[in-house]
Design a protein around this motif. Structure first.
Motif, short mmCIF file in Angstrom:
data_model
loop_
_atom_site.label_atom_id
_atom_site.label_comp_id
_atom_site.label_asym_id
_atom_site.label_seq_id
_atom_site.Cartn_x
_atom_site.Cartn_y
_atom_site.Cartn_z
N GLN A 196 78.61 95.76 -29.52
CA GLN A 196 77.56 95.40 -29.64
C GLN A 196 76.89 95.09 -28.05
O GLN A 196 76.45 95.30 -26.99
N ASP A 197 77.05 93.62 -28.25
CA ASP A 197 76.07 92.19 -27.37
C ASP A 197 77.05 92.24 -26.76
O ASP A 197 78.28 90.84 -27.46
N SER A 199 76.32 89.27 -24.41
CA SER A 199 75.52 87.81 -24.04
C SER A 199 76.56 86.81 -24.42
O SER A 199 76.51 86.11 -23.52
N ALA A 200 77.51 86.79 -25.34
CA ALA A 200 78.12 85.47 -25.35
C ALA A 200 79.39 85.41 -24.24
O ALA A 200 80.17 84.18 -23.68
N GLU A 201 79.87 87.02 -24.33
CA GLU A 201 81.31 86.82 -23.34
C GLU A 201 80.33 86.45 -21.81
O GLU A 201 81.08 85.40 -20.60
N ILE A 202 79.26 87.06 -21.52
CA ILE A 202 78.51 86.89 -20.27
C ILE A 202 78.40 85.53 -19.76
O ILE A 202 78.18 85.54 -18.58
N ALA A 203 77.95 84.63 -20.77
CA ALA A 203 77.19 83.55 -20.84
C ALA A 203 79.26 82.70 -19.87
O ALA A 203 79.16 82.08 -19.31
N ARG A 204 80.16 83.27 -21.24
CA ARG A 204 81.36 82.88 -20.35
C ARG A 204 81.87 83.40 -18.93
O ARG A 204 82.10 82.39 -18.15
N GLN A 228 73.49 94.91 -19.56
CA GLN A 228 74.15 93.60 -19.99
C GLN A 228 74.34 92.62 -18.86
O GLN A 228 73.40 91.60 -18.59
N ASP A 231 70.80 92.99 -16.01
CA ASP A 231 70.12 92.04 -16.13
C ASP A 231 70.46 90.71 -17.05
O ASP A 231 69.25 90.36 -16.63
N SER A 232 71.62 89.85 -16.37
CA SER A 232 71.73 89.21 -16.65
C SER A 232 72.21 88.21 -14.70
O SER A 232 72.04 86.97 -15.02
#
Lengths: 385, 308
Positions: A196-197, A199-204, A228, A231-232
């Motif tokens: 679903q989310d 954001s953790a992978e996008i931060a990486r 996502q 949006d990042s």
């Protein structure tokens, strides 16, 4: 009494037409759950082809029986059995997903019924386990990723971050990307299916110093990841490349979030062949949405069957003749060049695609540079038929 | 592994935790107060998301869509309670599981029939359509901050309702000893109806808030339901405080685990094996956490119901 007489008459009539070689096609695709949109595209594509042929295949009356595998192997298996045993289908068209194909493969091919896949093209049946009764009108599953990797290499991306769900197809696509890409893979991340989310992978990704990301996140996963990612703000810095992530089934939800994102494939709605233009216009007029590769490949599957039935004059009892007619692939594919390899998987051209807004406001993939000409898969040489 | 990345992941973990809390809060009340296993709770989250999509289509405004979705989600919960669930309170858990599973199948299919099988999206409200820069090149959407704040506000309101109002007192009493509450002349059926309706509304609220971040699709609540059950088991059935702490704990463990486990394994084995094993272990972590909690505190961290 009256009813009985009518049933009797209908029965006799049925016998009459059966003797005149009616072509029966069974279709097994996924029509429930989140991936139902893919199966629906295949059904609509096939039906449109039959409309174009006035409801006939090879000049003979044809019936189409559509079955839903519900994305469950045991359901797919029982639907396949009923299609070849009770319905006595001449051709079975299916499936969308490779694991469903595994389930229907043996019952269909062992009953000497031709199985034509409009999408699933696993390596399993491309090499040593290739089968004289099995044909594919899509691609070998890894090929799109191979094309994307070749493009990444040619475009000169130095560091690529890879992300895919943690199952066989995810790993296959990662392998496919590596085949022609020689730069550095800074990281590869596997997420659970249906994640679903991101954001953790996008931060990486943001902290990884990558200049491009390669994703295989099909269906709803792709909708979430793409939006996502946009949006990042990473999209301005890191080129987004993917397979089965931004296509005509997901773009209606992704829209401008996917603008300029790259993909790879054998076709796009703006492919410039006359047949393709007519197909896209007719499809959108009839079904009210933009067809994707799933619809195109199913349309081609119908045209392939049509050409084979016509070539054998409607006599489907001589299996070798039918096979030879199928192998000839004597039809005009919507994608342009099309022929069958020795393993019955296609030899075709592959393109880099990119996401763009069409003049009427629909978001679609658009054909870019041609990456491979007459490209076959790497498993064909292991196949001996 | 930089400190920045860990801080970002903690933020992400909190946000996941807050969404989990919104779903688990209703579930834990229904389970704790009524002893009723409602598998259809995840589907009410989906209903909320679809109501947001529909409301946005009608009004063109996310805020109006939210205001329309909340009473409709409440109504939906009440209708389901009236039609299906109230006939199941006296039945065993197997009947409840079967019937509520049927509701899942029905509503998932209904969503597909009405809205089609494809994933849909809802844009965030315009006044939240900006981002904070976390590090160079990485933005954090303001909407996600808003979700965290909204979740914390809901937690605060729930806490006030549960600890400071008469209804809250009855709910607490009901969670501890429902038979005694009933014997004291409280209309337990009515209490159940209230708990159920607001539980459904909370799940619907979670769905609305999640719609702009995730995609709206049939079956979107099914996976979250399992995690929500993990949350209420860790937190203790019937305890809002437990659900809150456990949801944040699960959110953090899951998010940080997915980053740290693979990186940790790479220190002791080669990268490709770490990539194979890491994700598998990471996805097990919350269940390991649950098993550990069950081992030391079988009633959960904040058990509401006295041991029976």
């Amino acid at each position: 009494m009256n009813k009985f007489a009518m049933t009797l008459a209908a029965g006799l009539l049925g016998l009459g037409t059966a003797a005149m070689a009616e072509v029966k096609v069974g279709m097994i695709v996924t029509l429930s759950g989140p991936p139902a949109a893919l199966g629906q595209q295949a059904v609509d594509g096939f039906k449109l082809a039959m409309d174009d042929l006035d409801g006939k295949l090879g000049g003979h009356d044809a019936t189409l029986i559509v079955e839903d595998d519900e994305l469950k192997p045991e359901v797919a298996l029982s639907k396949a059995n009923s299609l070849v045993e009770s319905a006595e289908a001449d051709f079975v068209v299916g499936t969308i997903f490779s694991n469903m194909l595994q389930a229907v493969f043996r019952p269909v091919t062992e009953s000497e019924t031709f199985l034509i896949s409009p999408n699933a093209g696993p390596s399993t049946f491309a090499g040593r386990n290739c089968n004289p009764y099995f044909f594919v009108t899509s691609y070998q599953n890894n090929q799109n990723a191979e094309v994307m990797g070749a493009h990444a290499q040619a475009a000169g991306y130095k560091k690529v971050f890879m992300i895919a769900p943690n199952y066989q197809a995810g790993r296959d696509n990662m392998e496919g990307f590596r085949m022609h890409y020689e730069g550095e893979i800074v990281d590869e991340v596997y997420v659970p299916l249906g994640h679903q989310d991101y954001s953790a992978e996008i931060a990486r990704i943001a902290t990884s110093d990558a200049d491009a990301v390669f994703a295989f996140t099909p269906g709803g996963m792709g909708v979430r990841f793409v939006r996502q990612f946009r949006d990042s703000g990473l999209a301005d810095k890191v080129q987004f490349m993917s397979v089965f992530t931004t296509d005509e089934t997901t773009l209606p939800a992704q829209k401008e979030a996917a603008e300029g994102f790259l993909a790879a494939g054998n076709w796009a709605p703006d492919t410039a062949t006359d047949a393709s233009k007519a197909f896209v216009a007719a499809f959108e007029a009839k079904y009210g949405y933009v067809p994707g590769g799933y619809a195109m490949q199913a349309y081609d599957a119908a045209m392939l069957i049509n050409s084979a039935v016509e070539a054998v004059g409607g006599d489907l009892s001589d299996k070798d003749a039918v096979r030879a007619a199928l192998e000839a692939a004597d039809f005009t594919s919507l994608r342009g060049d099309f022929s069958f390899n020795t393993n019955h998987y296609p030899v075709q051209d592959f393109y880099q695609l990119s996401v763009a807004e069409r003049e009427d406001g629909a978001w679609v993939t658009s054909v870019g540079e041609k990456i491979f000409d007459d490209y076959g898969d790497s498993f064909a040489e292991e196949c001996s038929m | 592994m930089s400190t920045t990345l860990i801080l970002i992941q903690i933020l992400n973990g909190l946000q996941l935790g807050v969404i989990l809390f919104l779903i688990a809060a209703g579930l834990t009340l229904v389970f704790g107060v009524m002893g009723f296993i409602n598998l259809a709770h995840g589907v009410q989250y989906m209903v909320g998301a679809y109501l947001a999509y529909w409301g946005y289509g009608v009004t063109g405004s996310f805020v109006l869509a939210l205001l329309m979705a909340l009473p409709l989600a409440l109504l939906m919960g009440l209708v389901l309670e009236f039609l299906v669930f109230r006939h199941l309170y006296d039945r065993d858990h197997l009947s409840q599981v079967l019937a509520t599973f049927g509701v899942i199948l029905f509503l998932n299919q209904l969503a597909k029939v009405i809205f089609g099988p494809a994933s849909l999206s809802v844009p965030p409200p315009e006044f939240l359509d900006f981002s904070f820069t976390l590090i160079d090149g990485l933005l954090y959407p303001a909407y996600r901050i808003a979700v965290i704040v909204a979740g914390l506000l809901v937690a605060l309101i729930l806490w006030l309702v549960i600890t400071r109002t008469r209804v809250g007192m009855l709910i607490r009493a009901g969670a501890t000893n429902p038979d005694m509450v009933s014997a004291l002349g409280v209309n337990v059926r009515q209490l159940f109806l209230i708990v159920f309706g607001f539980g459904a509304m909370l799940a619907g609220f979670a769905g609305v808030m999640a719609a702009p971040i995730f995609s709206v699709e049939p079956g979107m609540g099914d996976n979250l339901l399992i995690v929500a059950f993990v949350v209420i088991i860790i937190g203790g059935a019937g305890s809002i405080r437990g659900a809150f702490v456990a949801a944040l704990l699960v959110g953090l463990v899951d998010t940080l685990g997915r980053t740290l486990v693979t990186d940790g394994l790479r220190l002791v084995m080669d990268a490709s094996s770490a990539n194979q094993i890491g994700p598998a272990i990471a996805s097990m972590l919350i269940y390991v956490l649950m098993a550990l909690v069950l081992f030391w505190r079988p009633e959960g961290l904040f058990a509401a119901r006295a041991a029976r």
